[in-house]
Motif scaffolding. Structure first.
Motif, PDB file in Angstrom:
ATOM      1  N   ARG A  23       0.829  -1.200   0.000  1.00 36.58           N
ATOM      2  CA  ARG A  23       0.000   0.000   0.000  1.00 36.58           C
ATOM      3  C   ARG A  23       0.870   1.259   0.000  1.00 36.58           C
ATOM      4  NH1 ARG A  23      -5.529  -0.810   3.616  1.00 36.58           N
ATOM      5  NH2 ARG A  23      -6.329  -2.575   2.411  1.00 36.58           N
ATOM      6  N   ALA A  46       1.635   1.755  -3.561  1.00 34.78           N
ATOM      7  CA  ALA A  46       0.470   2.296  -4.258  1.00 34.78           C
ATOM      8  C   ALA A  46       0.323   3.785  -3.988  1.00 34.78           C
ATOM      9  CB  ALA A  46      -0.794   1.552  -3.812  1.00 34.78           C
ATOM     10  N   THR A  60       1.187   1.006  -9.219  1.00 33.47           N
ATOM     11  CA  THR A  60      -0.053   0.234  -9.170  1.00 33.47           C
ATOM     12  C   THR A  60       0.198  -1.175  -8.656  1.00 33.47           C
ATOM     13  OG1 THR A  60       0.194  -0.581 -11.429  1.00 33.47           O
ATOM     14  CG2 THR A  60      -0.955   1.531 -11.146  1.00 33.47           C
ATOM     15  N   GLY A  61      -0.895  -1.876  -8.326  1.00 33.30           N
ATOM     16  CA  GLY A  61      -0.774  -3.229  -7.821  1.00 33.30           C
ATOM     17  C   GLY A  61      -0.127  -4.178  -8.814  1.00 33.30           C
ATOM     18  N   TRP A  88      -3.215  -7.251  -5.631  1.00 31.67           N
ATOM     19  CA  TRP A  88      -4.230  -6.295  -6.051  1.00 31.67           C
ATOM     20  C   TRP A  88      -5.373  -6.228  -5.034  1.00 31.67           C
ATOM     21  CZ3 TRP A  88      -9.098  -4.943  -7.546  1.00 31.67           C
ATOM     22  CH2 TRP A  88      -9.222  -3.828  -8.382  1.00 31.67           C
ATOM     23  N   ILE A 118      -4.315  -4.405  -1.741  1.00 28.96           N
ATOM     24  CA  ILE A 118      -4.147  -2.958  -1.902  1.00 28.96           C
ATOM     25  C   ILE A 118      -5.491  -2.256  -1.959  1.00 28.96           C
ATOM     26  CG2 ILE A 118      -3.423  -1.162  -3.546  1.00 28.96           C
ATOM     27  CD1 ILE A 118      -1.007  -2.862  -4.208  1.00 28.96           C
ATOM     28  N   HIS A 119      -6.451  -2.852  -2.654  1.00 31.39           N
ATOM     29  CA  HIS A 119      -7.713  -2.165  -2.938  1.00 31.39           C
ATOM     30  C   HIS A 119      -8.882  -2.618  -2.063  1.00 31.39           C
ATOM     31  CE1 HIS A 119      -6.060  -0.191  -6.501  1.00 31.39           C
ATOM     32  NE2 HIS A 119      -5.499  -1.343  -6.812  1.00 31.39           N
ATOM     33  N   GLY A 120      -8.711  -3.655  -1.260  1.00 32.96           N
ATOM     34  CA  GLY A 120      -9.828  -4.162  -0.469  1.00 32.96           C
ATOM     35  C   GLY A 120      -9.524  -4.207   1.008  1.00 32.96           C
ATOM     36  N   ASN A 169     -16.853  -6.841  -4.273  1.00 36.61           N
ATOM     37  CA  ASN A 169     -16.124  -5.884  -5.096  1.00 36.61           C
ATOM     38  C   ASN A 169     -14.982  -6.600  -5.800  1.00 36.61           C
ATOM     39  OD1 ASN A 169     -13.853  -5.933  -3.158  1.00 36.61           O
ATOM     40  ND2 ASN A 169     -15.259  -4.783  -1.846  1.00 36.61           N
ATOM     41  N   ALA A 201     -11.798  -6.288  -5.503  1.00 36.73           N
ATOM     42  CA  ALA A 201     -10.708  -6.709  -4.628  1.00 36.73           C
ATOM     43  C   ALA A 201     -10.997  -8.083  -4.021  1.00 36.73           C
ATOM     44  CB  ALA A 201     -10.497  -5.675  -3.524  1.00 36.73           C
ATOM     45  N   GLU A 236      -4.314  -2.008 -17.117  1.00 43.06           N
ATOM     46  CA  GLU A 236      -4.659  -1.182 -15.955  1.00 43.06           C
ATOM     47  C   GLU A 236      -4.265   0.263 -16.209  1.00 43.06           C
ATOM     48  OE1 GLU A 236      -4.294  -1.462 -11.110  1.00 43.06           O
ATOM     49  OE2 GLU A 236      -2.608  -2.153 -12.317  1.00 43.06           O
TER      50      GLU A 236
END
Length: 331
Positions: free
Chosen positions: A29, A32, A37-38, A86, A89-91, A150, A152, A204
Motif C-alpha cells: 500500500r 500504491a 499500481t498493484g 491487487w 491494496i484495494h480491499g 467488489n 478486490a 490497468e
C-alpha cells in the motif's frame, strides 16, 4: 537442548515466513501511495525476487529441464500473486485473505483431476465447511447473494484458487521432476508472477509515475521487497523440509493472526461478527485438512517387502521436500 534446536529452528522459520506474508500488504500500500499500481508492484517485486534467487542459486539451473508443468506452475503462481497483491491494496485485508484461504475446497477439486486423488467424504466435508465460512462472511440481507462484493474480493478469491492450483502443481512437479532443485521451483514461481503481472499491467490505467524523492523511495521498496520475499521463500523451504506436512500447514495459519493484528494496527480494520464467524470456519477447515490428510509412515517389514508401503514412503518424502505446503510466491 540439541533436540529443541533441531525441531525449533524449522518451526521458527515457518512462523517467520508466515509473519512476513501477514504484513506484506502494508509496504504494498505504501508503493500504491507512491504511484506504483498493484500490477506494477507485483511485476517489479517478483522480478527482483526471481533475479535474486537465480543469482544466489545459479548452480541449480542445471537441474531444470523443459516440461509443460513449469509454464503451468508459472501461470498459477502469477494468478496467486496478482490476486493477493491487487486485492490487499484495494480491499479490506482480512476479507481478502480469508477468501484467499479457501484452499481446502479448491485443493480437493484440483487434486482429484490432476493428481488423481480420490475425493473422500472427509475432503468434501472440509470443502463444504470452508465454503460455508465464506458464505457466512459474505452474506447480508442488503447485498443478497453471498458472493464477493467488489473487485478486490474477487481478486482474493481468484488468488486463492491459483494458490491451491500452485500447491497441486508443485507436488506434481516434485514427482515428475524429482531432480529439479526446490530453489528452481521458487524461481519459476517468481518469474511466472513477474511475467503475468507485467502483462496484466497493460490493461490497468497507469497513474502518474513517482518522481524525485518518491521515485527513489519506490525503487528501494521494490528492491527491498524482492530480496525479502525471495529470502523468505528459501527460509520457509528450509522449514518445510524438516517439519511434518500436517504440522507445517497449521503453523502457516499464523499468517492470519499476523494479518488481523497488522490490519487493526495500521489500517484500523476491525472484522465484524460475520467476518469472525466465517473466518473461524475457514481456518478450522484448513487446520482439519492438515490433520485429515496427514501421512502415517510405518517402518517397512523386511519379511514382506511391501511395495505399496515403499510407494507411500516415496510419496511422503516428496511431500516433505516441496509438495503440498510449499511457500507461496508472495508478491
Amino acid at each position: 537442548m540439541n533436540n529443541w534446536l533441531r525441531n525449533g529452528w524449522p518451526t521458527l522459520a515457518i512462523m517467520l515466513g508466515a509473519s512476513v506474508w501477514g504484513m506484506i500488504w502494508y509496504p504494498l500500500r505504501m508503493l500504491a501511495a507512491l504511484g506504483v499500481t498493484g500490477t506494477a508492484a507485483s511485476a517489479l517485486t517478483s522480478g527482483a525476487g526471481c533475479l535474486f534467487v537465480l543469482l544466489v542459486r545459479h548452480r541449480a539451473l542445471k537441474t531444470v529441464r523443459w516440461h509443460w508443468l513449469l509454464p503451468a506452475l508459472a501461470l498459477a503462481a502469477g494468478i496467486t500473486n496478482l490476486g493477493f497483491v491487487w486485492g490487499s491494496i484495494h480491499g479490506q485485508v482480512m476479507r481478502v485473505l480469508l477468501l484467499f484461504y479457501l484452499t481446502p475446497a479448491w485443493t480437493a477439486l484440483f487434486a482429484h483431476f490432476i493428481l488423481h486423488e480420490r475425493l473422500t467424504w472427509s475432503g468434501a466435508g472440509l470443502a463444504a465447511l470452508s465454503l460455508a465460512g465464506a458464505m457466512t462472511m459474505l452474506w447480508s440481507p442488503r447485498l443478497g447473494l453471498p458472493v464477493p462484493g467488489n473487485l478486490a474480493e474477487w481478486a482474493g478469491l481468484a488468488g486463492g484458487m491459483g494458490f491451491a492450483m500452485s500447491n497441486v502443481l508443485i507436488l506434481k512437479t516434485s514427482r515428475v521432476l524429482p531432480e529439479m532443485k526446490p530453489e528452481m521451483r521458487t524461481a519459476t514461481i517468481f518469474g511466472g508472477a513477474a511475467l503475468f503481472s507485467a502483462c496484466a499491467s497493460l490493461f490497468e490505467a497507469m497513474p502518474a509515475p513517482p518522481t524525485g524523492a518518491h521515485l527513489g523511495t519506490a525503487a528501494w521498496l521494490v528492491i527491498g521487497l524482492g530480496l525479502l520475499l525471495a529470502s523468505n521463500n528459501m527460509l520457509v523451504q528450509y522449514g518445510l523440509a524438516r517439519v511434518p506436512a500436517n504440522r507445517a500447514s497449521i503453523i502457516m495459519l499464523f499468517e492470519i493472526v499476523v494479518t488481523a493484528l497488522s490490519a487493526w494496527l495500521f489500517a484500523g480494520e476491525t472484522p465484524g461478527p460475520r467476518e469472525w464467524a466465517g473466518g473461524v470456519c475457514i481456518v478450522l477447515a484448513s487446520a482439519l485438512s492438515s490433520w485429515v490428510h496427514r501421512t502415517k509412515v510405518l517402518p517397512p517389514d523386511p519379511a514382506t517387502e511391501d511395495v505399496s508401503l515403499a510407494d507411500d514412503l516415496d510419496s511422503d518424502r516428496n511431500d516433505r521436500k516441496g509438495g503440498k505446503n510449499r511457500p507461496r510466491a508472495m508478491v
